[in-house]
Scaffold this active site. Structure first.
Site, PDB file in Angstrom:
ATOM      1  N   LYS A  64       0.966  -4.688  -1.047  1.00 37.44           N
ATOM      2  CA  LYS A  64       1.726  -3.867  -2.005  1.00 37.44           C
ATOM      3  C   LYS A  64       2.999  -3.277  -1.388  1.00 37.44           C
ATOM      4  O   LYS A  64       4.015  -3.138  -2.077  1.00 37.44           O
ATOM      5  CB  LYS A  64       0.846  -2.757  -2.579  1.00 37.44           C
TER       6      LYS A  64
ATOM      7  N   ASP B  71      -0.703   0.978 -11.238  1.00 35.94           N
ATOM      8  CA  ASP B  71      -2.008   1.550 -10.867  1.00 35.94           C
ATOM      9  C   ASP B  71      -2.193   2.965 -11.428  1.00 35.94           C
ATOM     10  O   ASP B  71      -3.263   3.318 -11.928  1.00 35.94           O
ATOM     11  CB  ASP B  71      -2.163   1.593  -9.340  1.00 35.94           C
TER      12      ASP B  71
HETATM   13  P1  NDP Z   1      -5.737   2.465   2.219  1.00 36.93           P
HETATM   14  O1  NDP Z   1      -6.294   1.641   3.313  1.00 36.93           O
HETATM   15  O2  NDP Z   1      -4.255   2.532   2.006  1.00 36.93           O
HETATM   16  O3  NDP Z   1      -6.229   4.000   2.397  1.00 36.93           O
HETATM   17  C1  NDP Z   1      -7.481   4.281   2.868  1.00 36.93           C
HETATM   18  C2  NDP Z   1      -7.797   5.787   2.739  1.00 36.93           C
HETATM   19  O4  NDP Z   1      -9.203   5.941   2.837  1.00 36.93           O
HETATM   20  C3  NDP Z   1      -7.179   6.656   3.818  1.00 36.93           C
HETATM   21  O5  NDP Z   1      -6.809   7.889   3.235  1.00 36.93           O
HETATM   22  C4  NDP Z   1      -8.335   6.844   4.807  1.00 36.93           C
HETATM   23  O6  NDP Z   1      -8.291   8.067   5.540  1.00 36.93           O
HETATM   24  C5  NDP Z   1      -9.506   6.905   3.857  1.00 36.93           C
HETATM   25  N1  NDP Z   1     -10.780   6.515   4.472  1.00 36.93           N
HETATM   26  C6  NDP Z   1     -11.116   5.284   4.963  1.00 36.93           C
HETATM   27  N2  NDP Z   1     -12.404   5.309   5.411  1.00 36.93           N
HETATM   28  C7  NDP Z   1     -12.870   6.562   5.194  1.00 36.93           C
HETATM   29  C8  NDP Z   1     -14.118   7.196   5.436  1.00 36.93           C
HETATM   30  N3  NDP Z   1     -15.148   6.520   6.002  1.00 36.93           N
HETATM   31  N4  NDP Z   1     -14.261   8.507   5.069  1.00 36.93           N
HETATM   32  C9  NDP Z   1     -13.232   9.173   4.501  1.00 36.93           C
HETATM   33  N5  NDP Z   1     -12.020   8.623   4.248  1.00 36.93           N
HETATM   34  C10 NDP Z   1     -11.842   7.334   4.585  1.00 36.93           C
HETATM   35  O7  NDP Z   1      -6.484   1.977   0.878  1.00 36.93           O
HETATM   36  P2  NDP Z   1      -5.956   2.012  -0.616  1.00 36.93           P
HETATM   37  O8  NDP Z   1      -5.365   3.360  -0.853  1.00 36.93           O
HETATM   38  O9  NDP Z   1      -5.122   0.821  -0.891  1.00 36.93           O
HETATM   39  O10 NDP Z   1      -7.292   1.797  -1.491  1.00 36.93           O
HETATM   40  C11 NDP Z   1      -8.333   2.771  -1.527  1.00 36.93           C
HETATM   41  C12 NDP Z   1      -9.443   2.316  -2.478  1.00 36.93           C
HETATM   42  O11 NDP Z   1      -9.007   2.248  -3.816  1.00 36.93           O
HETATM   43  C13 NDP Z   1     -10.018   0.929  -2.152  1.00 36.93           C
HETATM   44  O12 NDP Z   1     -11.436   0.996  -2.261  1.00 36.93           O
HETATM   45  C14 NDP Z   1      -9.432   0.050  -3.243  1.00 36.93           C
HETATM   46  O13 NDP Z   1     -10.271  -1.060  -3.522  1.00 36.93           O
HETATM   47  C15 NDP Z   1      -9.393   1.009  -4.416  1.00 36.93           C
HETATM   48  N6  NDP Z   1      -8.400   0.651  -5.460  1.00 36.93           N
HETATM   49  C16 NDP Z   1      -8.849   0.369  -6.730  1.00 36.93           C
HETATM   50  C17 NDP Z   1      -7.973   0.031  -7.744  1.00 36.93           C
HETATM   51  C18 NDP Z   1      -8.497  -0.251  -9.136  1.00 36.93           C
HETATM   52  O14 NDP Z   1      -7.746  -0.824  -9.957  1.00 36.93           O
HETATM   53  N7  NDP Z   1      -9.713   0.100  -9.453  1.00 36.93           N
HETATM   54  C19 NDP Z   1      -6.511  -0.054  -7.506  1.00 36.93           C
HETATM   55  C20 NDP Z   1      -6.126   0.293  -6.139  1.00 36.93           C
HETATM   56  C21 NDP Z   1      -7.066   0.610  -5.169  1.00 36.93           C
HETATM   57  P3  NDP Z   1      -7.439   8.189   6.938  1.00 36.93           P
HETATM   58  O15 NDP Z   1      -6.021   8.396   6.522  1.00 36.93           O
HETATM   59  O16 NDP Z   1      -8.037   9.371   7.608  1.00 36.93           O
HETATM   60  O17 NDP Z   1      -7.655   6.893   7.689  1.00 36.93           O
END
Ligand code: NDP
Length: 271
Positions: free
Chosen positions: A66, A102
């Site tokens: 993206k 989104d």
């Molecule tokens: P990113 O990889 O950009 O962001 C990940 C985030 O999750 C960060 O803030 C990270 O925190 C946090 N994180 C990861 N692991 C953990 C954990 N074990 N405990 C707490 N926080 C955690 O991902 P995206 O933002 O692209 O996507 C996030 C989710 O949203 C995914 O599951 C994706 O599939 C879903 N999604 C669904 C959509 C839909 O249409 N339904 C559309 C877009 C996304 P830190 O910064 O501390 O690492």
């Protein structure tokens, strides 16, 4: 001539987008074909260029491309600029128009399908990645009493807010770590990747207000967050509706026709 569209991702085999767009096309009588394409991790721009050369009219973009789609767009919608990410490309003669559907997809699912009026509500948004960044502005536009962005790495949540709203928006928007979460919320959204690894973010008990909704952007299986929310007495929803709603907005951008989403959501749930 059948107009061609695709979704780029890596991995992509799991994508439901071809089925969603086929259902939209059938429902609206639009003559189009929509496929899923695996783009190499180091070859996204070339894959997009190749599809354009083949006559492709537009593309959706999913993880992990993206931000690269944002970079290769020659013009950006306001909401794509606010999100810093693009999930919908439209190919014009010399232009690649980048948009992000989104956020509106989430809000349409919450307000339209789940009947939630966000005005005056307290919202907790977990995560500070691409998904959280994209949905933050449209959530704020709904006029909540408070939107608190919480992230494992608190500094990233604070940075997200400062970047998007350098002038601030008063007490309505704040950010921090899980230790800063206090009070009860009407809506708690999981926009973290924690569900992918089967983890539950460290949320305190007693977080949900009466009648609150817990929303996990992930879909397709029960998650530790939704299991926690259910135990805490909250209403639960997964991200399937958001997926279909963001697709409907992309379909509208490309075709100028707005499909009805409810039967498509029902179709996917039945499968
Ligand atoms: P990113 O990889 O950009 O962001 C990940 C985030 O999750 C960060 O803030 C990270 O925190 C946090 N994180 C990861 N692991 C953990 C954990 N074990 N405990 C707490 N926080 C955690 O991902 P995206 O933002 O692209 O996507 C996030 C989710 O949203 C995914 O599951 C994706 O599939 C879903 N999604 C669904 C959509 C839909 O249409 N339904 C559309 C877009 C996304 P830190 O910064 O501390 O690492």
């Amino acid at each position: 001539m059948t107009d061609r569209y695709t979704v780029f991702g890596n991995p992509i085999a799991h994508s439901k987008s071809p089925r969603i767009h086929a259902a939209f096309a059938e429902q609206t009588g639009q003559n189009l074909a929509y496929e899923a394409r695996l783009a190499p991790l180091d070859g996204f721009a070339a894959a997009v260029a190749g599809f354009r050369d083949e006559g492709g009219r537009g593309a959706n973009v999913t993880v992990p491309f993206k931000e690269q789609a944002y970079a290769l767009s020659t013009s950006l919608s306001a909401r794509a600029r606010a999100a810093g990410a693009v999930n919908t490309l439209t190919f014009a003669a010399d232009d690649v128009l980048g948009d992000n559907t989104d956020g509106v997809g989430l809000v349409n699912d919450l307000a339209g399908n789940l009947g939630l009026d966000l005005a005056g509500k307290r919202i907790l948004l977990m995560g500070a990645g691409g998904a959280a960044r994209g949905v933050m502005p449209p959530l704020l536009e709904q006029g909540p009493a408070e939107l608190f962005i919480v992230n494992r790495t608190a500094a990233k949540a604070e940075e997200l807010v400062a970047l998007a709203y350098p002038q601030g928006v008063g007490a309505r928007l704040a950010a921090g770590g899980y230790a800063d979460v206090s009070g009860r919320f009407d809506l708690v959204i999981n926009a973290t990747a924690a569900s992918l690894s089967g983890d539950l973010p460290p949320l305190p008990a007693g977080l949900f207000a009466d009648g609150a909704l817990a929303y996990d952007m992930m879909y397709g299986k029960d998650t530790p967050f939704l299991a926690f929310a259910r135990r805490e007495g909250a209403r639960c929803a997964d991200g399937l509706g958001m997926l279909v709603e963001q697709a409907a907005e992309a379909f509208f951008l490309w075709r100028g026709v707005r499909p009805v989403t409810a039967p498509v959501i029902a179709l996917l749930r039945a499968n």
